[in-house]
Design an enzyme around this catalytic site. Structure first.
Site, short mmCIF file in Angstrom:
data_model
loop_
_atom_site.label_atom_id
_atom_site.label_comp_id
_atom_site.label_asym_id
_atom_site.label_seq_id
_atom_site.Cartn_x
_atom_site.Cartn_y
_atom_site.Cartn_z
N LYS A 256 74.53 78.71 39.99
CA LYS A 256 74.09 77.39 39.55
C LYS A 256 73.89 77.31 38.05
O LYS A 256 74.12 76.26 37.43
CB LYS A 256 72.82 76.99 40.30
CG LYS A 256 73.05 76.71 41.78
CD LYS A 256 71.76 76.24 42.43
CE LYS A 256 72.00 75.82 43.87
NZ LYS A 256 72.45 76.92 44.72
N ASN B 280 64.45 70.15 51.72
CA ASN B 280 65.73 70.26 51.00
C ASN B 280 66.90 70.61 51.91
O ASN B 280 67.96 70.98 51.43
CB ASN B 280 65.62 71.31 49.88
CG ASN B 280 64.51 71.00 48.91
OD1 ASN B 280 64.42 69.89 48.38
ND2 ASN B 280 63.62 71.96 48.69
N GLU C 45 75.24 70.78 41.73
CA GLU C 45 75.95 72.02 42.00
C GLU C 45 77.29 71.69 42.62
O GLU C 45 77.55 70.56 43.04
CB GLU C 45 75.15 72.91 42.94
CG GLU C 45 74.91 72.28 44.32
CD GLU C 45 74.05 73.15 45.22
OE1 GLU C 45 73.97 74.36 44.97
OE2 GLU C 45 73.48 72.61 46.18
#
Length: 680
Positions: free
Chosen positions: A116, A235, A288
């Site tokens: 990332k 998430n 990402e």
């Protein structure tokens, strides 16, 4: 074209790849651990190779074992699915060295986008909007707190090599930054073997919207529109849809152009996803790039009519993309609901066990799609014919079947239920009906929660953010609220069912005796404090209720009440029925008027005092114990952390107390409800 491919994965994605490979006339090889010896993907594939014990680190992500299976099976190509080895550049390189095709992007693209920190730098260089943050690695919790303060709360703490919601925490203050850093680091190490952490600004009121890209080895890259993935918990995506109800044409075009530019910058080929965070003003920022097939790819397939797995295989075989950007059209609306083995009534804690009943709704409107609702369909022996007249389509991607086991070793996703309609309202209506018709017993699952979301006004209106679940269900989920008018309808259905049961009993009684059993002409249906007096007509049923062929003992009922259809899951109780509909779970008592009068006089049962114990809420591994014997604990204080299904679950004190004894230590494997500690 390849003659045989190996699928380096398990569960529903392995089954998904088998279906397309069979359609293309390609043989398939499955790999499996001890826990998956009888799994559906093993039964569906043409061949299967055992690769080790249940833990993924000793089987599915043990690269040497997977490479040995490839060599021994003679596979010419490997599809990695998602997770496990799908984003391991060294795996792609190892395949290249042995002359086996990797059905995915080149290792260089995985290297560039899989990290990332590196990917954000490359995205910025390619002209892609990025989120402000600290791109360097974080050494320890103290540094995490310092950097978070410099960026400004709230911040997102993320694993550099992460994905799928693993190793991610939102921190709103120093204490949460310190705790979140350690939990993210631990999860990242366990899930990816890489515990590097970075921090970025958390965008408030955010939407999670991603662009599907597709490239070939001849320099062609296109995008296939967007997916809205804002309904998330911890998430982890729960519900996705395509297209997004928020984007306008200009924003869609701009996001698509940036996604394609990034893919071209790293010479990307195969299917991939560029993920963005979008604020309330439609400003978007790169999050990402996932260099693999996404879990939610079916909704893109439903609105584009493309088979992404087939296109990935053809690209890996060296073929050009069969379409250009101008050929991409988005038709209708598609929604995906992820069915998880987690109990929403217990804080969404993971659940394991045997699927004593697994009956997904019948797939429909899909050309050549396998129907896993039947044993022959699950193994590839039956297909569903396309029906151009069908106003909706229903698709269920799954890797389980009735009687199968849900293991603690892998992700808790059981299936991906998808619906398509000509517009968003139609897709939502189809999903409501499909969820109502999905029969699943034996474990805790989130079907009721998914149904509740489909009926939520904010979801229906498309007013979504990644905080939707936290904001709309702040105290967790305790069942969907039900309107009085709907409760009345269900009470009348329960009375009609009771009349059918009594009529059948009378029929049997009449055969055995010389006198006719007298049937009630009315019933009283009660649920909690609600009471409904239901009269029967001359046909022995309440007016306006049609049971639609339901017979006593049937577990699913498609009924009509005052002309409105309802799909109900039914369990007969001693004095009534348990009816489940639209996320509500109701035990409705149905009695004769006289018995109802007597039942009202019965005193309520008193609950016993709650135990002064911390019990393990799911089978799992103790990661840490945060207190010691003699400690005074406060409400909300962290007591222990338990890992299950690759996620860390923090257990907190429900009230003030003093720790008397601790029965478990870090590293211990506990069963559900096993005592971790006791309080005075």
């Amino acid at each position: 074209m390849f003659k045989k491919i190996l699928i380096a994965n398990r569960g529903e994605i392995a089954c998904r790849v088998v279906k397309t490979a069979r359609k293309m006339g390609i043989g398939t090889v499955a790999v499996y651990s001890d826990a998956d010896r009888d799994a559906l993907h093993v039964r569906m594939a043409d061949e299967a190779v055992h690769i080790g014990p249940p833990p993924a680190a000793e089987s599915y992500i043990a690269m040497d074992k997977v490479l040995a299976a490839i060599r021994d099976s003679g596979a010419e190509a490997v599809h990695p699915g998602y997770g496990f080895l799908s984003e391991r550049a060294e795996f792609a390189r190892a395949l290249e060295e042995t002359g086996v095709a990797f059905i995915g992007p080149p290792a260089s693209a995985i290297d560039a986008m899989g990290d990332k920190i590196t990917s954000k730098k490359l995205a910025a260089e390619a002209g892609v909007s990025t989120v402000p943050g600290h791109m360097g690695l974080i050494a320890d919790a103290d540094e995490a707190v310092k950097i978070a303060g410099e960026i400004g709360y709230p911040v997102m703490i993320k694993a550099s090599a992460g994905g799928g919601g693993k190793g991610m925490r939102i921190a709103w203050n120093d204490a949460e930054a310190r705790e979140g850093f350690q939990s993210s680091k631990n999860e990242a190490k366990a899930s990816f073997g890489d515990d590097r952490i970075f921090i970025e600004k958390f965008v408030t009121q955010p939407r999670h919207i991603e662009i599907q890209v597709l490239g070939d080895r001849h320099g062609n890259v296109i995008h296939l529109g967007e997916r809205e993935c804002s309904i998330q918990r911890r998430n982890q995506k729960v519900i996705e849809e395509a297209p997004s109800p928020f984007l306008d044409a200009g924003t869609r075009a701009a996001m698509g152009a940036q996604a394609v530019a990034l893919a071209k910058a790293v010479d990307y080929c195969s299917a991939g996803t560029v993920e963005f965070i979008v604020d309330g003003d439609r400003n978007f920022y790169f999050l990402e790039m996932n260099t693999r097939l996404q879990v939610e790819h079916p909704v893109t397939e439903l609105v584009t009519g493309l088979d992404l797995v087939e296109l990935m295989i053809r690209v890996a075989a060296g073929e050009r993309l069969p379409l250009a950007q101008g050929d991409v059209t988005l038709d209708g609306w598609a929604i995906e609901s992820r069915l998880y083995a987690e109990d929403p009534y217990r804080g969404f804690l993971p659940s394991i066990g045997r699927l004593t009943r697994y009956r997904p709704p019948q797939e429909r409107g899909l050309a050549g799609t396998l129907d896993p609702a039947t044993p022959e369909g699950a193994l590839g022996g039956a297909t569903v014919s396309a029906d151009a007249r069908s106003p909706v389509r229903v698709r269920n991607d799954t890797g389980v079947c009735e009687g199968g086991e849900i293991s603690r070793y892998y992700d808790p996703m059981i299936a991906k239920l998808c619906t398509w309609g000509p517009d968003r309202d139609a897709a939502i209506a189809a999903m409501r009906d499909a969820l109502d018709a999905f029969e699943l017993e034996g474990i805790g699952h989130n079907l009721p929660f998914l149904a509740a979301v489909m009926d939520h006004p904010r979801f229906v209106e498309g007013r979504l953010t990644t905080a939707f679940i936290a904001e709309e269900f702040p105290d967790g989920f305790n069942g969907a609220a039900i309107a009085e008018a709907d409760l009345r309808r269900l009470a009348h259905v329960a009375a009609a069912m009771r009349a059918a049961v009594d009529a059948r009993a009378a029929s049997v009684s009449g055969v055995l005796t010389n006198h006719e059993r007298k049937l009630p002409k009315a019933y009283v249906a009660t649920f909690g404090d609600a009471r409904f007096d239901v009269a029967l007509n001359g046909r022995g049923a309440p007016d306006g209720v049609d049971l639609g062929g339901w017979a006593p003992g049937a577990r699913l009922a498609r009924v009509t009440v005052d002309g409105a259809p309802m799909t109900l899951k039914v369990d007969q109780l001693t004095e009534g029925f348990r009816l489940r509909w639209r996320g509500a779970d109701l035990a409705i008592a149905v009695r004769s008027p006289r018995l109802a009068e007597l039942a009202a006089l019965m005193p309520p049962r008193e609950d016993g005092a709650s135990a002064k114990q911390l019990l393990c809420p799911m089978p799992g591994l103790v990661v840490s114990i945060a207190v010691a014997v003699g400690d005074e604990v406060q409400e909300g204080q962290t007591l222990a952390t338990v890992e299950a299904m690759k996620m860390e679950n923090v257990l907190r004190a429900e009230r003030k107390g003093k720790v008397r004894t601790i029965h478990a230590a870090p590293g211990a494997s506990l069963a559900v409800d096993e005592v971790i500690m006791e309080f005075e």
